[in-house]
Motif scaffolding. Structure first.
Motif, PDB file in Angstrom:
ATOM      1  N   TYR A   9       0.914  -1.339  -0.305  1.00 20.89           N
ATOM      2  CA  TYR A   9       0.235  -0.001  -0.440  1.00 20.89           C
ATOM      3  C   TYR A   9       0.566   1.289  -0.092  1.00 20.89           C
ATOM      4  O   TYR A   9       0.047   2.462   0.280  1.00 20.89           O
ATOM      5  CB  TYR A   9      -1.130   0.083   1.405  1.00 20.89           C
ATOM      6  N   GLU A 397     -18.812   1.656  -3.894  1.00 22.26           N
ATOM      7  CA  GLU A 397     -16.651   1.816  -4.201  1.00 22.26           C
ATOM      8  C   GLU A 397     -16.483   1.570  -3.255  1.00 22.26           C
ATOM      9  O   GLU A 397     -16.476   0.684  -2.927  1.00 22.26           O
ATOM     10  CB  GLU A 397     -16.416   2.534  -4.993  1.00 22.26           C
ATOM     11  N   PHE A 401     -15.052  -1.778  -1.364  1.00 19.61           N
ATOM     12  CA  PHE A 401     -13.834  -2.122  -0.689  1.00 19.61           C
ATOM     13  C   PHE A 401     -13.943  -2.560   0.281  1.00 19.61           C
ATOM     14  O   PHE A 401     -13.044  -3.073   1.039  1.00 19.61           O
ATOM     15  CB  PHE A 401     -13.181  -0.508  -0.552  1.00 19.61           C
ATOM     16  N   SER A 429      -3.776   6.149  -0.097  1.00 19.64           N
ATOM     17  CA  SER A 429      -3.952   4.636  -1.356  1.00 19.64           C
ATOM     18  C   SER A 429      -5.185   4.127  -0.937  1.00 19.64           C
ATOM     19  O   SER A 429      -5.860   4.524  -2.287  1.00 19.64           O
ATOM     20  CB  SER A 429      -3.096   3.562  -0.896  1.00 19.64           C
ATOM     21  N   THR A 433      -8.011   4.402  -4.752  1.00 17.07           N
ATOM     22  CA  THR A 433      -9.540   3.847  -4.925  1.00 17.07           C
ATOM     23  C   THR A 433     -10.796   4.961  -5.352  1.00 17.07           C
ATOM     24  O   THR A 433     -11.152   4.004  -6.820  1.00 17.07           O
ATOM     25  CB  THR A 433      -9.595   3.050  -4.062  1.00 17.07           C
TER      26      THR A 433
END
Length: 449
Positions: A9, A397, A401, A429, A433
């Motif tokens: 990450y 999303e 995740f 990080s 996304t």
């Protein structure tokens, strides 16, 4: 922390001081759009001003800012003349009903400006824009530039917050990054500005520097704590020699790897917390009661091109070469090259080179990314209430995740997407996304940790 998480990450991603990020600005936004956006500001809007001074009398090899080295004052004087032209041109487009609540002088080294010129610059801003009575005036300072005349000028312009670049006090590290600055010199600056009534002092510290070790970093942080600053910014050195060629002067083999960087970040952060500072976001620390700490506690922490801020202004006007502004409609950036900036300023006043207008999707994702970076969490119900159906892709999303997370970075409970203690160091990080622009390959970025 397990090494596999750091490797997984800590890839290079944006710092997310804006969304969309600067590599995605384009030439389709220019002076016409900027003019209409400025005219649309009214009494309901609060305004911040950022003034960029792109000159230094020494070139620090770690620096990734837009700046130029000069030992002569003539280029600075010419630049200031152009800056006054831009101030007047922008001021003609902004209603006097709009109140300025904050001014930030950045660089480069704003303290290179001669005392009478600094006072004249502030006088121009105050005569052009309407200032709130309690407007914050912040100045980035290089201790090597300062003398009694400059201290007095900073007091005369009403400086309320001083930001001192320290980076590291270890002599070997300083020589390698071309930033010689003793602790005693730094302490004398802090004493001088406090003697003139400045109520807030910030110190910048870097980890991930060449030849930096846990031992040298501990010594630096101990010395910083002894200065009793109100805020400390603990940044990871961004090694981007493909953007800033002078960084090639730094030997890459002397840089710590991702695991060593994480340990440095963790050690310095723990020392500051033990000294009584509150952690703010991923890289700031503030005394309890400081406005930055209060903003975090009240869920009003923001992010702009200076990093974390308690500045709640609705618009930011950038003045000077390379400066970036944010208006309700989108972002604009001035011409980067100082010579071309000066030509544009003296010809037309407005110096916009590029920008981007915000779509509804941009606004949704900007909100998501800012809340992850500032709060380490996202209220999905609040997101839906703000943006309605446009929020659904981001909500889905976030749910996906959380469902697919096998590393314990986040949890989803009662409609809140929240980073765990394991996940917080990887906020950049995780925020990435939700960035729909990353896939187009524009821009190269620094390490996330």
């Amino acid at each position: 922390m397990a090494e596999h998480l750091l490797k997984k990450y800590s890839a290079a991603v944006p710092r997310y001081t804006s969304y969309p990020t600067a590599p995605h600005f384009h030439l389709g936004i220019g002076a016409d759009e900027y003019s209409s956006w400025l005219r649309a500001l009214d009494s309901q809007h609060r305004l911040s001003l950022y003034i960029h001074i792109p000159y230094c009398d020494r070139l620090c090899w770690f620096c990734a800012c837009h700046t130029k080295h000069t030992l002569r004052y003539e280029p600075i004087a010419a630049y200031l003349k152009a800056l006054h032209c831009e101030i007047q041109a922008v001021g003609r487009l902004v209603s006097k009903d709009v109140r300025v609540t904050a001014v930030h002088f950045g660089g480069g080294s704003p303290t290179m400006v001669r005392p009478q010129d600094l006072i004249a610059l502030m006088d121009a801003l105050r005569s052009t824009f309407s200032f709130s009575d309690n407007a914050e005036i912040s100045v980035e300072m290089d201790p090597n530039d300062l003398d009694q005349g400059r201290y007095d000028a900073l007091a005369a312009i009403g400086m309320t917050r001083a930001s001192l670049g320290v980076q590291d006090f270890d002599r070997k590290v300083q020589k390698t990054i071309n930033r010689l600055q003793t602790f005693e010199q730094t302490r004398s600056v802090v004493d001088a500005i406090r003697a003139r009534g400045v109520h807030s002092v910030n110190c910048d510290v870097l980890y991930g520097l060449p030849y930096q070790t846990l031992e040298t970093l501990r010594d630096t942080v101990d010395k910083i704590i002894s200065l009793d600053p109100d805020r400390v910014a603990l940044f990871g050195y961004a090694h981007v020699p493909w953007i800033k060629k002078h960084q090639t002067m730094i030997p890459q083999e002397a840089l710590p790897d991702a695991i060593a960087r994480y340990r440095q970040m963790k050690t310095a952060g723990e020392m500051l917390v033990q000294a009584g500072y509150e952690a703010v976001g991923i890289d700031h620390f503030a005394k309890p009661g400081d406005t930055l700490a209060k903003a975090m506690e009240e869920g009003e922490l923001r992010r702009n091109f200076q990093g974390y801020t308690d500045d709640s202004a609705d618009a930011l006007i950038g003045l000077g070469a390379s400066s970036i502004g944010k208006l309700p409609q989108g972002y604009v950036q001035n011409m980067v090259a100082t010579g071309e900036y000066e030509r544009m300023a003296e010809a037309d006043g407005l110096c916009i080179a590029r920008g981007i207008a915000l779509s509804v999707e941009d606004r949704v994702r900007a909100f998501v990314i800012e809340r992850i970076m500032c709060d380490f969490s996202l209220d999905l119900s609040a997101l839906a209430a703000l943006f309605g159906p446009a929020s659904l892709p981001a909500v889905e999303e976030a749910q996906q995740f959380a469902e697919g997370d096998r590393d314990g970075l986040v949890h989803l409970e009662a409609g809140r997407f929240a980073l765990t203690e394991t996940g917080k160091p990887f906020a950049r990080s995780i925020a990435a996304t939700f960035d729909t622009y990353l896939s187009n390959g524009r821009g190269r970025h620094s390490l996330a940790v």
